[in-house]
Design an enzyme around this catalytic site. Structure first.
Site, PDB file in Angstrom:
ATOM      1  CG  ASN A 133     -66.151 -22.812  41.174  1.00 43.37           C
ATOM      2  OD1 ASN A 133     -65.913 -21.874  41.900  1.00 43.37           O
ATOM      3  ND2 ASN A 133     -65.050 -23.639  40.398  1.00 43.37           N
TER       4      ASN A 133
ATOM      5  CD  GLU B  53     -70.698 -27.812  56.520  1.00 40.52           C
ATOM      6  OE1 GLU B  53     -70.951 -28.882  56.910  1.00 40.52           O
ATOM      7  OE2 GLU B  53     -69.896 -27.611  55.955  1.00 40.52           O
TER       8      GLU B  53
ATOM      9  CG  ASN C 184     -62.689 -32.588  48.566  1.00 41.35           C
ATOM     10  OD1 ASN C 184     -61.475 -32.558  48.355  1.00 41.35           O
ATOM     11  ND2 ASN C 184     -63.648 -32.025  47.749  1.00 41.35           N
TER      12      ASN C 184
ATOM     13  CE  LYS D 154     -61.262 -35.451  35.631  1.00 40.07           C
ATOM     14  NZ  LYS D 154     -60.525 -34.170  36.140  1.00 40.07           N
TER      15      LYS D 154
HETATM   16  N1  COA Z   1     -66.244 -39.037  38.136  1.00 40.18           N
HETATM   17  C1  COA Z   1     -65.138 -38.695  38.223  1.00 40.18           C
HETATM   18  N2  COA Z   1     -64.464 -37.497  38.455  1.00 40.18           N
HETATM   19  C2  COA Z   1     -65.459 -36.542  38.605  1.00 40.18           C
HETATM   20  C3  COA Z   1     -66.958 -36.707  38.608  1.00 40.18           C
HETATM   21  C4  COA Z   1     -67.413 -37.919  38.475  1.00 40.18           C
HETATM   22  N3  COA Z   1     -68.688 -38.488  38.334  1.00 40.18           N
HETATM   23  N4  COA Z   1     -67.595 -35.631  38.609  1.00 40.18           N
HETATM   24  C5  COA Z   1     -66.817 -34.707  38.966  1.00 40.18           C
HETATM   25  N5  COA Z   1     -65.259 -35.269  39.027  1.00 40.18           N
HETATM   26  C6  COA Z   1     -64.070 -34.588  38.900  1.00 40.18           C
HETATM   27  C7  COA Z   1     -64.152 -33.483  38.161  1.00 40.18           C
HETATM   28  O1  COA Z   1     -63.625 -33.557  36.889  1.00 40.18           O
HETATM   29  C8  COA Z   1     -62.887 -32.424  39.051  1.00 40.18           C
HETATM   30  O2  COA Z   1     -61.823 -33.142  38.816  1.00 40.18           O
HETATM   31  P1  COA Z   1     -60.280 -32.089  38.822  1.00 40.18           P
HETATM   32  O3  COA Z   1     -60.203 -31.788  40.165  1.00 40.18           O
HETATM   33  O4  COA Z   1     -59.402 -33.183  38.247  1.00 40.18           O
HETATM   34  O5  COA Z   1     -60.702 -31.108  37.941  1.00 40.18           O
HETATM   35  C9  COA Z   1     -63.319 -32.994  40.308  1.00 40.18           C
HETATM   36  O6  COA Z   1     -63.969 -34.027  40.206  1.00 40.18           O
HETATM   37  C10 COA Z   1     -64.076 -31.925  41.229  1.00 40.18           C
HETATM   38  O7  COA Z   1     -65.123 -31.632  40.520  1.00 40.18           O
HETATM   39  P2  COA Z   1     -65.884 -30.234  40.221  1.00 40.18           P
HETATM   40  O8  COA Z   1     -66.944 -30.389  38.964  1.00 40.18           O
HETATM   41  O9  COA Z   1     -64.774 -29.206  40.115  1.00 40.18           O
HETATM   42  O10 COA Z   1     -66.836 -30.000  41.609  1.00 40.18           O
HETATM   43  P3  COA Z   1     -66.714 -29.227  42.841  1.00 40.18           P
HETATM   44  O11 COA Z   1     -65.828 -28.541  42.967  1.00 40.18           O
HETATM   45  O12 COA Z   1     -68.031 -28.643  42.933  1.00 40.18           O
HETATM   46  O13 COA Z   1     -66.754 -30.353  44.009  1.00 40.18           O
HETATM   47  C11 COA Z   1     -67.257 -32.379  45.238  1.00 40.18           C
HETATM   48  C12 COA Z   1     -67.560 -31.430  43.839  1.00 40.18           C
HETATM   49  C13 COA Z   1     -68.379 -33.322  45.205  1.00 40.18           C
HETATM   50  C14 COA Z   1     -65.839 -33.160  45.140  1.00 40.18           C
HETATM   51  C15 COA Z   1     -67.332 -31.281  46.475  1.00 40.18           C
HETATM   52  O14 COA Z   1     -68.533 -30.681  46.269  1.00 40.18           O
HETATM   53  C16 COA Z   1     -67.385 -32.278  47.832  1.00 40.18           C
HETATM   54  O15 COA Z   1     -66.387 -32.525  48.125  1.00 40.18           O
HETATM   55  N6  COA Z   1     -68.409 -32.449  48.255  1.00 40.18           N
HETATM   56  C17 COA Z   1     -68.372 -33.105  49.416  1.00 40.18           C
HETATM   57  C18 COA Z   1     -68.503 -32.448  50.838  1.00 40.18           C
HETATM   58  C19 COA Z   1     -69.777 -31.404  50.737  1.00 40.18           C
HETATM   59  O16 COA Z   1     -70.765 -31.654  49.965  1.00 40.18           O
HETATM   60  N7  COA Z   1     -69.424 -30.426  51.300  1.00 40.18           N
HETATM   61  C20 COA Z   1     -70.593 -29.268  51.665  1.00 40.18           C
HETATM   62  C21 COA Z   1     -71.372 -29.647  52.676  1.00 40.18           C
HETATM   63  S1  COA Z   1     -72.092 -28.484  53.662  1.00 40.18           S
END
Ligand code: COA
Length: 506
Positions: free
Chosen positions: A274, A296, A386, A410
């Site tokens: 998001n 991508e 992921n 959190k």
């Molecule tokens: N420690 C622990 N948990 C954390 C955290 C931290 N520092 N930061 C975020 N989280 C948790 C959030 O609380 C959330 O938990 P939930 O699913 O229980 O609600 C979850 O991680 C996802 O966080 P969110 O803030 O919703 O982030 P996001 O949807 O923007 O996703 C990544 C963040 C990093 C997980 C996601 O961007 C990703 O998988 N990235 C790797 C792949 C990538 O970059 N792809 C694009 C390449 S072109």
């Protein structure tokens, strides 16, 4: 003839139509299966459930049944999810974002190879994973000459069609036939030492064919489907995402003023999530015009930039929309066909092209440390979220590499800026900018000590700023050297969270 059968213009291939249950017979225990699918777009919709049912039947009789699954990137509950829930996966690569699959990976039931997306096609070509037995690929239709009209993603489909011994096609009539012509595919970019330069110098350039091709004799089954992609909803950007987006837009303006960015910026890559989408949404009201996308996954934010005329074109490997954005895409598909190019991920994520085009990469992360190392994948250093996806391909090769995150997670119990990351995906050498709602740290040309100052002052949440400064000061006093650390304490914040549910010292 039904509407679905009419999508097969090659009359010989119509004889291959069968049910998903019949086609699942081609998938046996222990096989390596390549599927289409990228960020919940263009994955097979019905074969995985039929394979999962078969696995359950075999398990009920006390027989083993588990396959290896390789895709372009993430699929959805009806692909990864059903297979994981049926205990039908023993191996998975290169990326997933499904909760059932994640659970099995973290329990050690699925061997997961989390890989750079630009690497996976060549690794399959070279046989790292063994021979690919079956490819299951979603397409929109088949031409009279037997060429395949790709669906909402290309991902690795070109390679799977070549590598697999047998091919099963799913023809999905939900996907618009008007996708024909939106793709640009080079079926084989060659394997070193026989690789040639890829002559793309503009994101909108087309250098290949609009179709996927394969040896038609390898097609053993065609299954007709009518099912939607994942089409996840985006939440409206919240105050935190909006602040992050504003900081980035201000920074772009500053870089334009400094003459380091052209007025229309450079081609934009936007990662999943998001916050990344919020940045694109904010560009809508920015002063920048004639933007370009080289990414991508093309999601809602970029689609709307194209539709409003702010972005002149975009190259991607997948179209992953919310239901409302999908409607806007379908309504404007004739206009969009000249604006959007979908390529294989081996090209989209290719270091040569990302560097030549000078891409601005913007990816979300889990945490960064005070020296600018980034963890994108592991919660508390051990739990796979992921995968790295394409973030490494883009970050290492971008001319401006950004990582974005809220400063805390959190409800404030976790600081996303920590003394030392609990897992390394992107090193301090690749990460140029870290942005939180607190501010932006421009890490270019800075030493570790200079970076630490910027990360603490600009990016950390006020609740954690003094704690980080205290850690840094004591590390420096204790003999510091080039990158000051207190090794016994560096991961103690994570351990405190595991033990107490809060990184803060009470
Ligand atoms: N420690 C622990 N948990 C954390 C955290 C931290 N520092 N930061 C975020 N989280 C948790 C959030 O609380 C959330 O938990 P939930 O699913 O229980 O609600 C979850 O991680 C996802 O966080 P969110 O803030 O919703 O982030 P996001 O949807 O923007 O996703 C990544 C963040 C990093 C997980 C996601 O961007 C990703 O998988 N990235 C790797 C792949 C990538 O970059 N792809 C694009 C390449 S072109």
């Amino acid at each position: 003839m039904t509407q679905a059968q009419e999508r097969i213009h090659h009359s010989g291939l119509r004889n291959k139509i069968m049910t998903a249950e019949q086609a699942a017979a081609f998938v046996q225990n222990g096989m390596l299966v390549g599927v289409s699918g990228f960020t919940g777009a263009g994955h097979p919709k019905v074969l995985p459930a039929a394979i999962a049912e078969k696995a359950k039947e075999e398990h009920a009789q006390g027989k083993p049944f588990a396959i290896g699954l390789i895709s372009g990137a993430s699929t959805a509950a009806e692909c990864d999810g059903v297979l994981a829930e049926a205990n039908a996966l023993k191996f998975r690569s290169p990326y997933q974002s499904d909760s059932a699959t994640r659970n099995h990976i973290n329990k050690g039931n699925i061997a997961y190879h989390d890989a750079h997306l630009s690497h996976i096609e060549q690794q399959v070509r070279l046989g790292f994973y063994g021979a690919m037995d079956v490819a299951i690929i979603e397409v929109v239709g088949i031409t009279a000459e037997g060429k395949l009209i790709p669906s909402m993603s290309i991902g690795t489909n070109n390679e799977w069609l070549k590598s697999a011994k047998k091919i099963i096609l799913e023809i999905n009539t939900v996907q618009p036939e008007k996708l024909e012509g939106m793709h640009d595919i080079i079926n084989d970019i060659g394997t070193p030492p026989n690789r040639q330069p890829i002559m793309i110098t503009d994101p909108n350039q087309r250098v290949g064919s609009a179709y996927l091709e394969c040896d038609l004799d390898k097609i053993v089954a065609i299954v007709l489907t009518h099912a939607n992609d994942r089409n996840s909803k985006f939440t409206e950007p919240d105050a935190t995402s909006k602040l992050i987006a504003e900081r980035m837009i201000d920074f772009f303006a500053y870089e334009v003023k400094q003459g380091r960015l052209p007025k229309n910026l450079l081609p934009l890559q936007s990662g999943v999530g998001n916050v990344a989408n919020a940045v694109l949404t904010a560009l809508q009201d920015s002063p920048f015009e004639n933007l370009m996308g080289y990414t991508e996954v093309l999601q809602d934010g970029m689609l709307d930039l194209i539709l409003s005329g702010k972005m002149k074109s975009a190259s991607a490997t997948a179209l992953s929309f919310s239901p409302a954005a999908l409607q806007r895409f379908n309504d404007n598909i004739d206009f969009l066909r000249s604006k959007i190019v979908l390529r294989p991920q081996e090209l989209t994520n290719h270091p040569e092209l990302i560097r030549r085009l000078g891409v601005i990469s913007m990816n979300a992360m889990i945490e960064a440390d005070i020296y600018g190392n980034v963890n994108s994948t592991h919660i508390m250093g051990t739990k796979m979220m992921n995968g790295i996806g394409g973030s490494g391909d883009f970050t290492r090769n971008a001319s401006f590499s950004f990582f974005v995150t809220p400063s805390v997670a959190k409800n404030g119990t976790i600081s996303c800026i920590v003394p030392m990351v609990s897992h390394h995906d992107h090193t301090e050498h690749d990460v140029m900018f870290v942005v939180t709602e607190q501010g932006l740290a421009d890490l270019r040309g800075k030493s570790p000590r200079q970076r630490a100052k910027l990360m603490i002052e600009n990016c950390a949440h006020p609740d954690y700023r003094d704690m980080l400064q205290d850690y840094y000061d004591r590390a420096e006093k204790a003999g510091g050297l080039h990158t000051p650390h207190l090794l016994m304490e560096a991961l103690s914040w994570h351990q405190r969270f595991v033990d107490t549910g809060d990184m803060r010292v009470k």
